[in-house]
Design a protein around this motif. Structure first.
Motif, PDB file in Angstrom:
ATOM      1  N   LYS A 259      43.568  37.752  55.641  1.00  0.00           N
ATOM      2  CA  LYS A 259      43.107  39.123  55.463  1.00  0.00           C
ATOM      3  C   LYS A 259      44.065  39.893  54.550  1.00  0.00           C
ATOM      4  CE  LYS A 259      41.810  43.231  58.099  1.00  0.00           C
ATOM      5  NZ  LYS A 259      41.671  43.800  59.443  1.00  0.00           N
ATOM      6  N   ALA A 260      45.349  39.698  54.740  1.00  0.00           N
ATOM      7  CA  ALA A 260      46.345  40.389  53.925  1.00  0.00           C
ATOM      8  C   ALA A 260      46.246  39.959  52.459  1.00  0.00           C
ATOM      9  CB  ALA A 260      47.740  40.127  54.465  1.00  0.00           C
ATOM     10  N   ALA A 261      46.044  38.688  52.221  1.00  0.00           N
ATOM     11  CA  ALA A 261      45.922  38.185  50.851  1.00  0.00           C
ATOM     12  C   ALA A 261      44.668  38.722  50.191  1.00  0.00           C
ATOM     13  CB  ALA A 261      45.914  36.661  50.849  1.00  0.00           C
ATOM     14  N   ARG A 262      43.590  38.778  50.949  1.00  0.00           N
ATOM     15  CA  ARG A 262      42.331  39.306  50.420  1.00  0.00           C
ATOM     16  C   ARG A 262      42.467  40.786  50.047  1.00  0.00           C
ATOM     17  NH1 ARG A 262      39.470  37.319  54.453  1.00  0.00           N
ATOM     18  NH2 ARG A 262      39.228  39.314  55.472  1.00  0.00           N
ATOM     19  N   ARG A 263      43.122  41.538  50.891  1.00  0.00           N
ATOM     20  CA  ARG A 263      43.318  42.972  50.623  1.00  0.00           C
ATOM     21  C   ARG A 263      44.259  43.194  49.447  1.00  0.00           C
ATOM     22  NH1 ARG A 263      43.034  46.793  55.814  1.00  0.00           N
ATOM     23  NH2 ARG A 263      41.101  45.971  56.653  1.00  0.00           N
ATOM     24  N   SER A 264      45.293  42.372  49.346  1.00  0.00           N
ATOM     25  CA  SER A 264      46.214  42.498  48.219  1.00  0.00           C
ATOM     26  C   SER A 264      45.504  42.205  46.903  1.00  0.00           C
ATOM     27  CB  SER A 264      47.401  41.554  48.381  1.00  0.00           C
ATOM     28  OG  SER A 264      48.164  41.928  49.488  1.00  0.00           O
ATOM     29  N   THR A 265      44.646  41.198  46.914  1.00  0.00           N
ATOM     30  CA  THR A 265      43.866  40.870  45.725  1.00  0.00           C
ATOM     31  C   THR A 265      42.971  42.035  45.342  1.00  0.00           C
ATOM     32  OG1 THR A 265      43.881  38.525  46.299  1.00  0.00           O
ATOM     33  CG2 THR A 265      42.194  39.249  44.754  1.00  0.00           C
ATOM     34  N   ALA A 266      42.300  42.609  46.312  1.00  0.00           N
ATOM     35  CA  ALA A 266      41.426  43.749  46.049  1.00  0.00           C
ATOM     36  C   ALA A 266      42.221  44.937  45.527  1.00  0.00           C
ATOM     37  CB  ALA A 266      40.668  44.127  47.321  1.00  0.00           C
ATOM     38  N   ARG A 267      43.405  45.141  46.054  1.00  0.00           N
ATOM     39  CA  ARG A 267      44.252  46.253  45.616  1.00  0.00           C
ATOM     40  C   ARG A 267      44.646  46.082  44.151  1.00  0.00           C
ATOM     41  NH1 ARG A 267      47.723  46.044  49.689  1.00  0.00           N
ATOM     42  NH2 ARG A 267      46.456  47.424  50.946  1.00  0.00           N
ATOM     43  N   VAL A 268      45.026  44.866  43.766  1.00  0.00           N
ATOM     44  CA  VAL A 268      45.411  44.598  42.380  1.00  0.00           C
ATOM     45  C   VAL A 268      44.206  44.782  41.457  1.00  0.00           C
ATOM     46  CG1 VAL A 268      46.179  42.801  40.776  1.00  0.00           C
ATOM     47  CG2 VAL A 268      47.343  43.098  42.949  1.00  0.00           C
TER      48      VAL A 268
ATOM     49  N   THR B  59      41.648  46.716  41.922  1.00  0.00           N
ATOM     50  CA  THR B  59      41.360  48.141  41.852  1.00  0.00           C
ATOM     51  C   THR B  59      42.274  48.825  40.846  1.00  0.00           C
ATOM     52  OG1 THR B  59      40.601  48.175  44.137  1.00  0.00           O
ATOM     53  CG2 THR B  59      41.255  50.282  43.173  1.00  0.00           C
ATOM     54  N   ILE B  60      43.557  48.509  40.884  1.00  0.00           N
ATOM     55  CA  ILE B  60      44.510  49.116  39.958  1.00  0.00           C
ATOM     56  C   ILE B  60      44.204  48.686  38.525  1.00  0.00           C
ATOM     57  CG2 ILE B  60      46.946  49.359  39.341  1.00  0.00           C
ATOM     58  CD1 ILE B  60      46.194  50.680  42.018  1.00  0.00           C
ATOM     59  N   LEU B  61      43.839  47.408  38.333  1.00  0.00           N
ATOM     60  CA  LEU B  61      43.470  46.940  36.996  1.00  0.00           C
ATOM     61  C   LEU B  61      42.257  47.696  36.475  1.00  0.00           C
ATOM     62  CD1 LEU B  61      43.972  43.068  37.078  1.00  0.00           C
ATOM     63  CD2 LEU B  61      44.966  44.669  35.462  1.00  0.00           C
ATOM     64  N   ASN B  62      41.275  47.903  37.328  1.00  0.00           N
ATOM     65  CA  ASN B  62      40.077  48.641  36.915  1.00  0.00           C
ATOM     66  C   ASN B  62      40.405  50.101  36.609  1.00  0.00           C
ATOM     67  OD1 ASN B  62      38.321  46.485  37.029  1.00  0.00           O
ATOM     68  ND2 ASN B  62      37.833  46.822  39.192  1.00  0.00           N
ATOM     69  N   GLU B  63      41.306  50.697  37.374  1.00  0.00           N
ATOM     70  CA  GLU B  63      41.724  52.064  37.088  1.00  0.00           C
ATOM     71  C   GLU B  63      42.398  52.155  35.729  1.00  0.00           C
ATOM     72  OE1 GLU B  63      44.338  53.337  40.206  1.00  0.00           O
ATOM     73  OE2 GLU B  63      42.703  53.620  41.643  1.00  0.00           O
ATOM     74  N   LYS B  64      43.257  51.180  35.434  1.00  0.00           N
ATOM     75  CA  LYS B  64      43.955  51.176  34.150  1.00  0.00           C
ATOM     76  C   LYS B  64      42.960  50.966  33.006  1.00  0.00           C
ATOM     77  CE  LYS B  64      48.547  49.783  35.624  1.00  0.00           C
ATOM     78  NZ  LYS B  64      49.426  50.746  34.973  1.00  0.00           N
TER      79      LYS B  64
ATOM     80  N   GLN C 226      51.439  42.165  33.912  1.00  0.00           N
ATOM     81  CA  GLN C 226      52.102  41.865  35.176  1.00  0.00           C
ATOM     82  C   GLN C 226      51.089  41.840  36.319  1.00  0.00           C
ATOM     83  OE1 GLN C 226      54.932  45.073  35.144  1.00  0.00           O
ATOM     84  NE2 GLN C 226      56.620  43.743  34.504  1.00  0.00           N
ATOM     85  N   LEU C 227      50.122  42.738  36.272  1.00  0.00           N
ATOM     86  CA  LEU C 227      49.099  42.773  37.320  1.00  0.00           C
ATOM     87  C   LEU C 227      48.228  41.523  37.267  1.00  0.00           C
ATOM     88  CD1 LEU C 227      48.036  46.514  37.189  1.00  0.00           C
ATOM     89  CD2 LEU C 227      49.250  45.357  39.041  1.00  0.00           C
TER      90      LEU C 227
ATOM     91  N   ASN D 226      52.663  47.840  47.612  1.00  0.00           N
ATOM     92  CA  ASN D 226      52.197  49.207  47.725  1.00  0.00           C
ATOM     93  C   ASN D 226      51.420  49.559  46.456  1.00  0.00           C
ATOM     94  OD1 ASN D 226      51.920  51.889  48.203  1.00  0.00           O
ATOM     95  ND2 ASN D 226      54.095  52.309  48.484  1.00  0.00           N
ATOM     96  N   ALA D 227      50.389  50.377  46.576  1.00  0.00           N
ATOM     97  CA  ALA D 227      49.581  50.751  45.422  1.00  0.00           C
ATOM     98  C   ALA D 227      50.415  51.493  44.387  1.00  0.00           C
ATOM     99  CB  ALA D 227      48.390  51.589  45.863  1.00  0.00           C
ATOM    100  N   ASN D 228      51.356  52.311  44.827  1.00  0.00           N
ATOM    101  CA  ASN D 228      52.203  53.033  43.877  1.00  0.00           C
ATOM    102  C   ASN D 228      53.074  52.079  43.078  1.00  0.00           C
ATOM    103  OD1 ASN D 228      51.223  55.555  44.600  1.00  0.00           O
ATOM    104  ND2 ASN D 228      52.700  55.758  46.270  1.00  0.00           N
ATOM    105  N   GLU D 229      53.563  51.030  43.720  1.00  0.00           N
ATOM    106  CA  GLU D 229      54.360  50.027  43.013  1.00  0.00           C
ATOM    107  C   GLU D 229      53.498  49.294  41.988  1.00  0.00           C
ATOM    108  OE1 GLU D 229      55.819  47.477  46.063  1.00  0.00           O
ATOM    109  OE2 GLU D 229      57.112  49.000  46.933  1.00  0.00           O
TER     110      GLU D 229
END
Length: 67
Positions: A44-53, A55-60, A13-14, A2-5
């Protein structure tokens, strides 16, 4: 994941999660190429999870740069 996690994790860790997801993507691509992939939706799930991580790294990184 989850993005919140992910937002609760540190940048190190990311990055570790990102490395693991990249390895998983490689293994899934290899399985697909050899015809051993049982569930194509995993790619598809792995690709989306990678993109999610990423995105969070870029936000940080943006938050750290603005401070």
């Amino acid at each position: 994941m989850n993005a919140n996690e992910l937002r609760e994790k540190t940048a190190d860790q990311l990055r570790e999660d990102l490395a693991n997801l990249k390895k998983e993507q490689f293994n899934l691509r290899f399985q697909a190429a050899t015809g051993q992939l049982e569930n194509p939706a995993q790619m598809k799930a792995a690709r989306r999870s990678t993109a999610r991580v990423l995105t969070i790294l870029n936000e940080k990184a943006a938050a750290a740069a603005s401070e």
